[in-house]
Design a protein around this motif. Structure first.
Motif, mmCIF file in Angstrom:
data_model
loop_
_atom_site.group_PDB
_atom_site.id
_atom_site.type_symbol
_atom_site.label_atom_id
_atom_site.label_comp_id
_atom_site.label_asym_id
_atom_site.label_seq_id
_atom_site.Cartn_x
_atom_site.Cartn_y
_atom_site.Cartn_z
ATOM 1 N N ALA A 82 1.826 26.523 71.548
ATOM 2 C CA ALA A 82 1.879 26.202 72.973
ATOM 3 C C ALA A 82 3.249 27.128 73.636
ATOM 4 C CB ALA A 82 1.972 24.554 73.054
ATOM 5 N N PHE A 83 3.921 27.849 72.813
ATOM 6 C CA PHE A 83 4.949 28.201 73.882
ATOM 7 C C PHE A 83 5.537 28.156 75.201
ATOM 8 C CE2 PHE A 83 8.028 31.753 73.878
ATOM 9 C CZ PHE A 83 8.450 32.487 75.449
ATOM 10 N N ALA A 84 3.810 28.299 75.404
ATOM 11 C CA ALA A 84 4.075 28.119 77.759
ATOM 12 C C ALA A 84 4.682 27.010 78.207
ATOM 13 C CB ALA A 84 2.806 28.836 77.758
ATOM 14 N N MET A 85 4.827 25.655 76.748
ATOM 15 C CA MET A 85 5.054 24.760 77.589
ATOM 16 C C MET A 85 6.500 24.761 76.638
ATOM 17 S SD MET A 85 2.113 23.175 78.223
ATOM 18 C CE MET A 85 2.508 21.430 78.012
ATOM 19 N N TYR A 86 7.096 25.395 76.347
ATOM 20 C CA TYR A 86 8.295 25.543 76.359
ATOM 21 C C TYR A 86 9.145 26.144 77.655
ATOM 22 C CZ TYR A 86 7.985 23.880 71.165
ATOM 23 O OH TYR A 86 7.679 22.715 70.791
ATOM 24 N N ALA A 87 11.121 25.617 77.668
ATOM 25 C CA ALA A 87 11.482 26.520 78.027
ATOM 26 C C ALA A 87 12.561 26.973 77.657
ATOM 27 C CB ALA A 87 12.515 25.263 79.270
ATOM 28 N N MET A 88 12.709 28.393 77.785
ATOM 29 C CA MET A 88 14.065 29.135 76.830
ATOM 30 C C MET A 88 14.869 29.618 77.296
ATOM 31 S SD MET A 88 11.659 29.359 74.665
ATOM 32 C CE MET A 88 12.062 31.052 73.433
ATOM 33 N N GLY A 89 15.931 29.757 76.664
ATOM 34 C CA GLY A 89 16.928 30.122 76.960
ATOM 35 C C GLY A 89 17.634 31.038 75.944
ATOM 36 N N TRP A 90 19.018 31.557 76.535
ATOM 37 C CA TRP A 90 20.189 32.479 75.640
ATOM 38 C C TRP A 90 21.584 31.536 75.830
ATOM 39 C CZ3 TRP A 90 18.565 36.417 72.067
ATOM 40 C CH2 TRP A 90 17.302 37.213 71.722
ATOM 41 N N PHE A 91 21.940 31.724 74.605
ATOM 42 C CA PHE A 91 23.052 31.369 74.449
ATOM 43 C C PHE A 91 23.730 32.276 73.883
ATOM 44 C CE2 PHE A 91 22.566 27.260 76.709
ATOM 45 C CZ PHE A 91 20.736 26.993 75.888
ATOM 46 N N ARG A 92 25.243 32.170 73.752
ATOM 47 C CA ARG A 92 26.122 33.275 72.845
ATOM 48 C C ARG A 92 27.560 32.191 72.504
ATOM 49 N NH1 ARG A 92 28.477 37.998 77.534
ATOM 50 N NH2 ARG A 92 29.499 36.165 78.910
ATOM 51 N N GLN A 93 28.074 32.713 71.591
ATOM 52 C CA GLN A 93 29.358 32.243 70.538
ATOM 53 C C GLN A 93 30.130 33.269 70.832
ATOM 54 O OE1 GLN A 93 28.368 28.947 68.031
ATOM 55 N NE2 GLN A 93 30.653 27.697 68.329
ATOM 56 N N ALA A 94 31.400 33.159 71.287
ATOM 57 C CA ALA A 94 32.190 34.001 70.527
ATOM 58 C C ALA A 94 32.827 33.737 69.579
ATOM 59 C CB ALA A 94 33.005 34.761 71.761
ATOM 60 N N PRO A 95 33.915 34.335 69.298
ATOM 61 C CA PRO A 95 35.067 33.950 67.525
ATOM 62 C C PRO A 95 36.048 33.319 68.506
ATOM 63 C CG PRO A 95 34.329 36.254 67.098
ATOM 64 C CD PRO A 95 34.164 36.093 68.455
ATOM 65 N N GLY A 96 35.662 31.523 67.560
ATOM 66 C CA GLY A 96 36.824 31.059 68.477
ATOM 67 C C GLY A 96 36.474 30.107 69.955
ATOM 68 N N LYS A 97 35.120 30.551 70.466
ATOM 69 C CA LYS A 97 34.908 29.859 71.008
ATOM 70 C C LYS A 97 33.578 28.685 70.914
ATOM 71 C CE LYS A 97 36.547 33.331 74.331
ATOM 72 N NZ LYS A 97 36.490 34.286 75.498
ATOM 73 N N GLY A 108 8.693 20.591 77.045
ATOM 74 C CA GLY A 108 8.727 20.487 78.546
ATOM 75 C C GLY A 108 9.259 21.934 79.734
ATOM 76 N N PRO A 109 9.199 21.277 81.088
ATOM 77 C CA PRO A 109 9.860 22.357 82.374
ATOM 78 C C PRO A 109 11.366 22.779 82.072
ATOM 79 C CG PRO A 109 9.347 20.438 83.084
ATOM 80 C CD PRO A 109 8.867 20.325 81.134
ATOM 81 N N ILE A 110 11.959 21.188 81.536
ATOM 82 C CA ILE A 110 13.775 21.436 82.407
ATOM 83 C C ILE A 110 14.552 22.585 81.082
ATOM 84 C CG2 ILE A 110 15.471 20.140 82.365
ATOM 85 C CD1 ILE A 110 13.046 19.738 84.125
ATOM 86 N N VAL A 111 14.536 23.318 81.546
ATOM 87 C CA VAL A 111 15.292 24.483 80.459
ATOM 88 C C VAL A 111 16.713 24.115 80.059
ATOM 89 C CG1 VAL A 111 15.195 26.609 82.628
ATOM 90 C CG2 VAL A 111 17.656 24.893 82.567
ATOM 91 N N PRO A 112 16.493 24.852 78.434
ATOM 92 C CA PRO A 112 17.936 24.275 77.644
ATOM 93 C C PRO A 112 18.995 24.114 77.762
ATOM 94 C CG PRO A 112 16.822 26.417 77.040
ATOM 95 C CD PRO A 112 15.592 25.705 78.503
ATOM 96 N N ALA A 163 17.000 29.631 72.216
ATOM 97 C CA ALA A 163 15.991 28.639 72.367
ATOM 98 C C ALA A 163 15.629 28.224 72.594
ATOM 99 C CB ALA A 163 17.680 27.337 72.996
ATOM 100 N N ALA A 164 14.992 27.289 72.274
ATOM 101 C CA ALA A 164 13.284 26.565 73.214
ATOM 102 C C ALA A 164 13.905 25.259 73.196
ATOM 103 C CB ALA A 164 12.459 26.698 72.716
ATOM 104 N N LYS A 165 13.153 24.872 74.709
ATOM 105 C CA LYS A 165 13.133 23.387 74.676
ATOM 106 C C LYS A 165 12.053 22.263 75.160
ATOM 107 C CE LYS A 165 14.969 19.649 77.585
ATOM 108 N NZ LYS A 165 16.291 19.103 78.251
ATOM 109 N N ASP A 206 21.080 20.615 74.312
ATOM 110 C CA ASP A 206 19.822 19.376 74.149
ATOM 111 C C ASP A 206 18.539 20.294 73.910
ATOM 112 O OD1 ASP A 206 18.856 19.062 77.514
ATOM 113 O OD2 ASP A 206 19.292 20.591 76.213
ATOM 114 N N ALA A 207 18.897 21.480 72.864
ATOM 115 C CA ALA A 207 17.467 22.347 72.589
ATOM 116 C C ALA A 207 17.039 22.009 71.521
ATOM 117 C CB ALA A 207 18.336 23.690 72.363
ATOM 118 N N ASN A 208 15.422 21.792 71.355
ATOM 119 C CA ASN A 208 14.824 21.918 70.398
ATOM 120 C C ASN A 208 15.337 22.573 69.406
ATOM 121 O OD1 ASN A 208 12.494 20.639 73.238
ATOM 122 N ND2 ASN A 208 13.689 19.336 71.736
ATOM 123 N N TYR A 209 15.077 23.859 69.155
ATOM 124 C CA TYR A 209 15.247 25.044 68.835
ATOM 125 C C TYR A 209 16.055 25.346 68.736
ATOM 126 C CZ TYR A 209 10.641 22.187 67.313
ATOM 127 O OH TYR A 209 9.358 20.926 67.059
#
Length: 123
Positions: A28-43, A101-105, A97-99, A109-112
């Motif tokens: 059910a990929f279509a049922m997930y809202a998706m996102g890209w996140f990033r983390q720099a050193p020390g941030k 439902g329709p609300i983006v992560p 990241a994946a969450k 609160d991302a599930n995965y």
């Protein structure tokens, strides 16, 4: 069980482009809202871009607006991040990241989460 696997990171020079891909394994990929996140050193980890159920429901962080775009393919269960005009300050580990439902992560609160892919931009 959902698994996310990112790819496409690397070492590039300022002004170059990279395309990150995230493959979603599970149902059910279509049922997930998706996102890209990033983390720099020390941030702290920060949101880069999100896309809801519809391909037109995308949002881009102000820090990368005009340079990055996010897209998804429900047929291929993938979400991509096209990064153009890269800057040294874009250097970070990028996470998919994946969450459900329709609300983006959001960061908290991302599930995965994927394991991340390193992007390094030299000046």
């Amino acid at each position: 069980q959902v698994q996310l696997e990112e790819s496409g990171g690397g070492l590039v020079q300022a002004g170059d482009s990279l395309r990150l891909s995230c493959v979603f394994s599970g149902r059910a990929f279509a049922m997930y809202a998706m996102g890209w996140f990033r983390q720099a050193p020390g941030k702290e980890r920060e949101l880069v871009a999100t896309v809801g159920w519809g391909a037109n429901s995308s949002s881009i962080a102000d820090s990368v607006k005009g340079r990055f775009t996010i897209s998804r393919s429900n047929a291929k269960s993938t979400v991509n991040l096209q990064m153009n005009s890269l800057k040294p300050e874009d250097t970070a580990v990028y996470y998919c990241a994946a969450k459900f439902g329709p609300i983006v992560p959001k960061v908290d609160d991302a599930n995965y989460w994927g394991q991340g892919t390193q992007v390094t931009v030299s000046s």
